[in-house]
Design an enzyme around this catalytic site. Structure first.
Site, PDB file in Angstrom:
ATOM      1  N   LYS A 115       0.818  -1.220   0.000  1.00 58.79           N
ATOM      2  CA  LYS A 115       0.000   0.000   0.000  1.00 58.79           C
ATOM      3  C   LYS A 115       0.846   1.262   0.000  1.00 58.79           C
ATOM      4  CE  LYS A 115      -4.360  -1.787   1.533  1.00 58.79           C
ATOM      5  NZ  LYS A 115      -5.443  -1.822   2.500  1.00 58.79           N
ATOM      6  N   LYS A 207      -5.434 -10.390  -6.495  1.00 61.82           N
ATOM      7  CA  LYS A 207      -6.658 -10.695  -5.739  1.00 61.82           C
ATOM      8  C   LYS A 207      -7.788  -9.726  -6.118  1.00 61.82           C
ATOM      9  CE  LYS A 207      -6.133  -7.991  -1.632  1.00 61.82           C
ATOM     10  NZ  LYS A 207      -6.099  -7.719  -0.269  1.00 61.82           N
ATOM     11  N   LYS A 210     -11.254  -4.039  -3.739  1.00 63.95           N
ATOM     12  CA  LYS A 210     -12.081  -2.832  -3.817  1.00 63.95           C
ATOM     13  C   LYS A 210     -11.397  -1.743  -4.623  1.00 63.95           C
ATOM     14  CE  LYS A 210     -13.993  -3.324   0.826  1.00 63.95           C
ATOM     15  NZ  LYS A 210     -13.873  -2.941   2.237  1.00 63.95           N
TER      16      LYS A 210
HETATM   17  P1  AMP Z   1     -11.435  -5.350   3.685  1.00 59.22           P
HETATM   18  O1  AMP Z   1     -12.407  -4.940   2.683  1.00 59.22           O
HETATM   19  O2  AMP Z   1     -10.019  -5.191   3.239  1.00 59.22           O
HETATM   20  O3  AMP Z   1     -11.707  -4.787   5.038  1.00 59.22           O
HETATM   21  O4  AMP Z   1     -11.626  -6.926   3.829  1.00 59.22           O
HETATM   22  C1  AMP Z   1     -12.710  -7.482   4.541  1.00 59.22           C
HETATM   23  C2  AMP Z   1     -12.566  -8.991   4.606  1.00 59.22           C
HETATM   24  O5  AMP Z   1     -12.667  -9.543   3.288  1.00 59.22           O
HETATM   25  C3  AMP Z   1     -11.225  -9.468   5.159  1.00 59.22           C
HETATM   26  O6  AMP Z   1     -11.449 -10.622   5.975  1.00 59.22           O
HETATM   27  C4  AMP Z   1     -10.451  -9.856   3.933  1.00 59.22           C
HETATM   28  O7  AMP Z   1      -9.482 -10.850   4.191  1.00 59.22           O
HETATM   29  C5  AMP Z   1     -11.554 -10.394   3.031  1.00 59.22           C
HETATM   30  N1  AMP Z   1     -11.192 -10.277   1.626  1.00 59.22           N
HETATM   31  C6  AMP Z   1     -10.925  -9.129   0.935  1.00 59.22           C
HETATM   32  N2  AMP Z   1     -10.620  -9.403  -0.344  1.00 59.22           N
HETATM   33  C7  AMP Z   1     -10.691 -10.762  -0.476  1.00 59.22           C
HETATM   34  C8  AMP Z   1     -10.491 -11.669  -1.573  1.00 59.22           C
HETATM   35  N3  AMP Z   1     -10.153 -11.228  -2.787  1.00 59.22           N
HETATM   36  N4  AMP Z   1     -10.657 -12.995  -1.336  1.00 59.22           N
HETATM   37  C9  AMP Z   1     -11.002 -13.460  -0.100  1.00 59.22           C
HETATM   38  N5  AMP Z   1     -11.207 -12.656   0.968  1.00 59.22           N
HETATM   39  C10 AMP Z   1     -11.055 -11.319   0.787  1.00 59.22           C
END
Ligand code: AMP
Ligand code: TRP
Length: 345
Positions: A115, A207, A210
């Site tokens: 990041k 991956k 967002k």
């Molecule tokens: P965040 O939006 O970064 O707060 O992520 C929220 C949750 O979604 C966390 O547990 C991440 O590990 C999971 N997550 C985010 N992107 C992915 C992805 N591409 N595959 C699986 N889990 C994800």
């Protein structure tokens, strides 16, 4: 070793564009865990400031994640659903952990390196210290289990290192205040299943995220049926038909990803999915995947929109959850202040 009450904690950042990776890697599993465990689910709005400082949409995005929790089936009466900034203990414990964690530990975090990119001098101190706040989120409730996607594994290892160092360095005070051998549990990550790491639909080596500039890289929870269909049809694949066994997915990241998504959405193993689709062309498999994705995600998106039309209801859920979270947090903060040696009066 001290026995800790089993408790699940997890958090999702309100940074917009909730997608299939968030659903399969995290939120769907949050819903499953509420059947057997005591769960706390948090919208981590303080973490969101590390992505961008001023976000005019932060309130709407906080409500969107809350709506997604509820629409996916998290019951706010049985679990605690709240937003981080409303419980001051997160910030208080994070400060203590800033003093527990070592620069070297945080310097090794791959998410920070990704990041911050090349311009590290210009990264915020908050982005660097982010994992300490995450450890505080978890340990404020002395949570024993944390369901997350694969990308959070390293942050959970750091959480255990922080708990361990706190327990060891303050061992005498912990025992002296009647908390036994250890005050914080060594939290277990719950990572796994076919969708622990959902990949971009445009590039099987990245991956699903967002922040990807291409909306075609991800399926958003609020996408309508036509958009889901278009995105799946345009998803990158290779030229071979699907293999009949899971071993045949090796070195075929796009095929592996789509099969993993199908498996997770249908609560099956990739091997079972290949038992049905092995030998099929991608066109046929994608058709079945569109039907399945629309069937599973359509009702979630519709329910999210319905809930978001009533922000006052969402705010009441968060207010009630915050009050319940604060009651648990207050006990930890009192104990930690005693252990650290802050005079209370
Ligand atoms: P965040 O939006 O970064 O707060 O992520 C929220 C949750 O979604 C966390 O547990 C991440 O590990 C999971 N997550 C985010 N992107 C992915 C992805 N591409 N595959 C699986 N889990 C994800
Ligand atoms: N860092 C997590 C993510 O980006 C979000 C998060 C913050 C979290 N605090 C947490 C996840 C505590 C689990 C437990 O996905």
């Amino acid at each position: 070793m001290t026995d800790f009450k089993e408790r699940v904690f997890s958090g999702v950042q309100p940074t917009g564009n909730l997608h299939l990776g968030n659903y399969l890697g995290a939120i769907k599993r949050f819903v499953e865990l509420q059947e057997s465990r005591d769960c706390i689910y948090c919208v981590v709005d303080m973490h969101a400031l590390t992505a961008q400082l001023y976000q005019p949409d932060l309130p709407a995005q906080t409500r969107e994640v809350t709506a997604a929790f509820l629409a996916c089936g998290i019951d706010p009466a049985r679990n605690i659903v709240f937003n981080q900034s409303q419980v001051s203990g997160h910030a208080e414990l994070a400060w203590i952990f800033n003093c527990v964690a070592r620069m070297g530990w945080l310097g090794r975090m791959t998410q920070f390196k990704e990041k911050a990119g090349k311009d590290r001098e210009n990264a915020s101190v908050g982005l660097f210290a982010y994992p300490n706040l995450m450890a505080a989120d978890i340990l404020l409730y002395r949570a024993t289990h944390v369901p997350v996607g694969e990308d959070q594994k390293q942050h959970l290892e750091l959480t255990r290192d922080i708990a361990q160092k706190f327990n060891v360095d303050f061992a005498e005070a912990i025992a002296g205040h009647g908390h036994g051998e250890a005050y914080f549990p060594l939290t277990e990550p719950l990572i796994g299943g076919p969708a622990a790491r959902v990949m971009s639909l445009r590039d099987g080596s990245k991956k699903m995220s967002k922040s990807d500039p291409s909306d075609y890289s991800r399926i958003n929870l609020t996408d309508d049926a036509d958009t889901i269909a278009q995105k799946v049809r345009k998803a990158k694949t290779d030229a071979e038909p699907l293999p009949s066994e899971a071993a045949g997915l090796a070195k075929r990241p796009e095929a592996e990803n789509l099969v993993g998504i199908y498996a997770a959405l249908s609560n099956r193993e990739p091997a079972e999915v290949l038992g049905e689709f092995g030998g099929s062309q991608f066109s046929a498999f994608k058709g079945a995947l569109v039907d399945l994705a629309v069937d599973r995600l359509g009702p979630i998106g519709a329910e999210m929109k319905r809930l978001q039309a009533d922000p006052a209801h969402i705010d009441r859920v968060l207010a009630e959850g915050s009050e319940r979270a604060a009651a648990i947090a207050a006990e930890t903060i009192v104990a930690v202040k005693d252990i650290v040696g802050f005079v209370r009066h």
